[in-house]
Write a protein that holds these residues in place. Sequence first.
Motif, mmCIF file in Angstrom:
data_model
loop_
_atom_site.group_PDB
_atom_site.id
_atom_site.type_symbol
_atom_site.label_atom_id
_atom_site.label_comp_id
_atom_site.label_asym_id
_atom_site.label_seq_id
_atom_site.Cartn_x
_atom_site.Cartn_y
_atom_site.Cartn_z
ATOM 1 N N VAL A 35 -60.434 -22.321 7.947
ATOM 2 C CA VAL A 35 -59.740 -23.685 7.744
ATOM 3 C C VAL A 35 -58.093 -23.387 7.866
ATOM 4 C CG1 VAL A 35 -59.176 -24.904 5.520
ATOM 5 C CG2 VAL A 35 -61.413 -23.953 5.791
ATOM 6 N N ALA A 36 -57.679 -22.071 7.470
ATOM 7 C CA ALA A 36 -56.262 -21.838 7.822
ATOM 8 C C ALA A 36 -55.937 -20.341 7.734
ATOM 9 C CB ALA A 36 -55.591 -22.683 6.636
ATOM 10 N N SER A 37 -55.074 -20.084 8.272
ATOM 11 C CA SER A 37 -54.579 -18.586 8.406
ATOM 12 C C SER A 37 -53.060 -18.617 8.326
ATOM 13 C CB SER A 37 -55.233 -17.916 9.510
ATOM 14 O OG SER A 37 -54.757 -18.500 10.733
ATOM 15 N N ILE A 38 -52.488 -17.273 7.982
ATOM 16 C CA ILE A 38 -51.223 -17.118 7.875
ATOM 17 C C ILE A 38 -51.034 -15.520 8.370
ATOM 18 C CG2 ILE A 38 -51.073 -16.686 5.461
ATOM 19 C CD1 ILE A 38 -48.300 -17.908 5.396
ATOM 20 N N ALA A 39 -50.287 -15.455 9.358
ATOM 21 C CA ALA A 39 -49.856 -14.303 9.491
ATOM 22 C C ALA A 39 -48.951 -13.377 8.844
ATOM 23 C CB ALA A 39 -49.506 -14.061 11.248
ATOM 24 N N SER A 40 -48.655 -11.919 9.256
ATOM 25 C CA SER A 40 -47.721 -11.269 8.555
ATOM 26 C C SER A 40 -46.200 -11.812 8.580
ATOM 27 C CB SER A 40 -47.713 -9.761 8.894
ATOM 28 O OG SER A 40 -47.499 -9.690 10.242
ATOM 29 N N VAL A 68 -58.015 -30.575 8.746
ATOM 30 C CA VAL A 68 -57.490 -30.343 7.477
ATOM 31 C C VAL A 68 -55.740 -30.373 7.771
ATOM 32 C CG1 VAL A 68 -59.138 -28.792 6.648
ATOM 33 C CG2 VAL A 68 -57.060 -27.770 7.487
ATOM 34 N N LYS A 69 -55.369 -30.592 9.059
ATOM 35 C CA LYS A 69 -54.025 -30.466 9.428
ATOM 36 C C LYS A 69 -52.980 -31.663 8.629
ATOM 37 C CE LYS A 69 -53.767 -28.229 13.760
ATOM 38 N NZ LYS A 69 -53.543 -28.504 15.284
ATOM 39 N N GLY A 70 -52.062 -31.318 7.835
ATOM 40 C CA GLY A 70 -51.313 -32.391 7.234
ATOM 41 C C GLY A 70 -51.683 -32.673 5.928
ATOM 42 N N ARG A 71 -53.081 -32.047 5.489
ATOM 43 C CA ARG A 71 -53.565 -32.235 4.112
ATOM 44 C C ARG A 71 -53.618 -30.792 3.450
ATOM 45 N NH1 ARG A 71 -58.503 -33.531 3.359
ATOM 46 N NH2 ARG A 71 -59.443 -32.798 5.343
ATOM 47 N N PHE A 72 -53.948 -29.692 3.908
ATOM 48 C CA PHE A 72 -53.869 -28.567 3.348
ATOM 49 C C PHE A 72 -52.591 -27.781 3.806
ATOM 50 C CE2 PHE A 72 -58.846 -27.943 3.173
ATOM 51 C CZ PHE A 72 -58.802 -29.572 2.414
ATOM 52 N N THR A 73 -52.142 -26.548 2.876
ATOM 53 C CA THR A 73 -50.985 -25.929 3.028
ATOM 54 C C THR A 73 -51.523 -24.489 2.978
ATOM 55 O OG1 THR A 73 -49.512 -27.695 2.732
ATOM 56 C CG2 THR A 73 -48.737 -25.357 2.533
ATOM 57 N N ILE A 74 -51.511 -23.459 3.551
ATOM 58 C CA ILE A 74 -51.637 -22.078 3.244
ATOM 59 C C ILE A 74 -50.395 -21.443 2.952
ATOM 60 C CG2 ILE A 74 -51.574 -21.226 5.653
ATOM 61 C CD1 ILE A 74 -54.021 -19.173 4.737
ATOM 62 N N HIS A 100 -52.017 -7.714 7.404
ATOM 63 C CA HIS A 100 -51.731 -8.307 8.801
ATOM 64 C C HIS A 100 -52.036 -9.611 8.819
ATOM 65 C CE1 HIS A 100 -52.890 -4.201 10.356
ATOM 66 N NE2 HIS A 100 -51.938 -3.842 9.771
ATOM 67 N N ALA A 101 -52.925 -10.095 8.026
ATOM 68 C CA ALA A 101 -53.245 -11.488 8.183
ATOM 69 C C ALA A 101 -54.270 -11.914 6.981
ATOM 70 C CB ALA A 101 -53.950 -11.964 9.591
ATOM 71 N N MET A 102 -53.858 -13.084 6.520
ATOM 72 C CA MET A 102 -54.682 -13.785 5.442
ATOM 73 C C MET A 102 -55.029 -15.088 5.809
ATOM 74 S SD MET A 102 -51.987 -12.837 2.607
ATOM 75 C CE MET A 102 -53.167 -12.278 1.142
ATOM 76 N N GLY A 103 -56.344 -15.576 5.117
ATOM 77 C CA GLY A 103 -56.887 -16.788 5.718
ATOM 78 C C GLY A 103 -57.820 -17.411 4.620
ATOM 79 N N TRP A 104 -58.288 -18.481 4.934
ATOM 80 C CA TRP A 104 -59.383 -19.154 4.069
ATOM 81 C C TRP A 104 -60.478 -19.881 5.102
ATOM 82 C CZ3 TRP A 104 -59.700 -19.233 -1.176
ATOM 83 C CH2 TRP A 104 -58.668 -18.695 -1.854
ATOM 84 N N TYR A 105 -61.699 -19.631 4.705
ATOM 85 C CA TYR A 105 -62.691 -20.218 5.591
ATOM 86 C C TYR A 105 -63.473 -20.906 4.462
ATOM 87 C CZ TYR A 105 -61.567 -16.738 9.179
ATOM 88 O OH TYR A 105 -61.170 -15.982 10.315
ATOM 89 N N ARG A 106 -64.121 -21.815 5.166
ATOM 90 C CA ARG A 106 -65.477 -22.629 4.268
ATOM 91 C C ARG A 106 -66.562 -22.572 5.101
ATOM 92 N NH1 ARG A 106 -62.601 -28.545 4.565
ATOM 93 N NH2 ARG A 106 -63.176 -29.182 6.585
ATOM 94 N N GLN A 107 -67.749 -22.829 4.236
ATOM 95 C CA GLN A 107 -69.217 -23.076 4.699
ATOM 96 C C GLN A 107 -69.933 -23.993 3.880
ATOM 97 O OE1 GLN A 107 -71.171 -19.309 4.766
ATOM 98 N NE2 GLN A 107 -72.866 -20.185 5.922
#
Length: 123
Positions: free
Chosen positions: A48-53, A63-69, A32-39
Motif C-alpha cells: 500500500v505504502a512504504s517509507i525509507a530511512s 491510494v495516491k492522494g488519499r493515504f499518507t504514510i 531501513h524501511a517501513m511499510g503497509w501492505y493489505r490483503q
Amino acid sequence: QVQLVESGGGLVQPGGSLRLSCAASESIFDIHAMGWYRQAPGNQRALVASIASGGRTNYADSVKGRFTISRDNAKNMVYLQMDTLKPEDTAVYYCNVKGVYYSGSRYEGFNSWGQGTQVTVSS
C-alpha cells in the motif's frame, strides 16, 4: 526477533478516515524501511505504502492522494493515515519493518510483520 503491534483498524463508512499505527519493540538498532501492505479475500498481499530511512515515500496507484504514510524514528513507529476511504480499500492491513536489531549478543537483520488489522469500508 522484532515484534510489531498494530492498532487502529475498524469499520468506517465510505468517504471516512482511519489511522493505523504500528509499534516496533525496543531492541531495534536501525530501521531501513517501513511499510503497509493489505490483503483482501482471494487476493495476494500487496504493498500500500512504504517509507525509507531517509523519508522517501512510495504509494500504490490506487491510494495516491488519499493515504499518507509517516514514521516516528524516536518511537520506532509507523502510521498510515487513510482518508476518503472506499469499499475497495476493505482488507486486512499489515505493517512491515526491515532493519537491524541487537539480539543480546550480536546485531542481526530482521524483516518483521505485524499481526494484521481489519479495515472494513461499508455503509
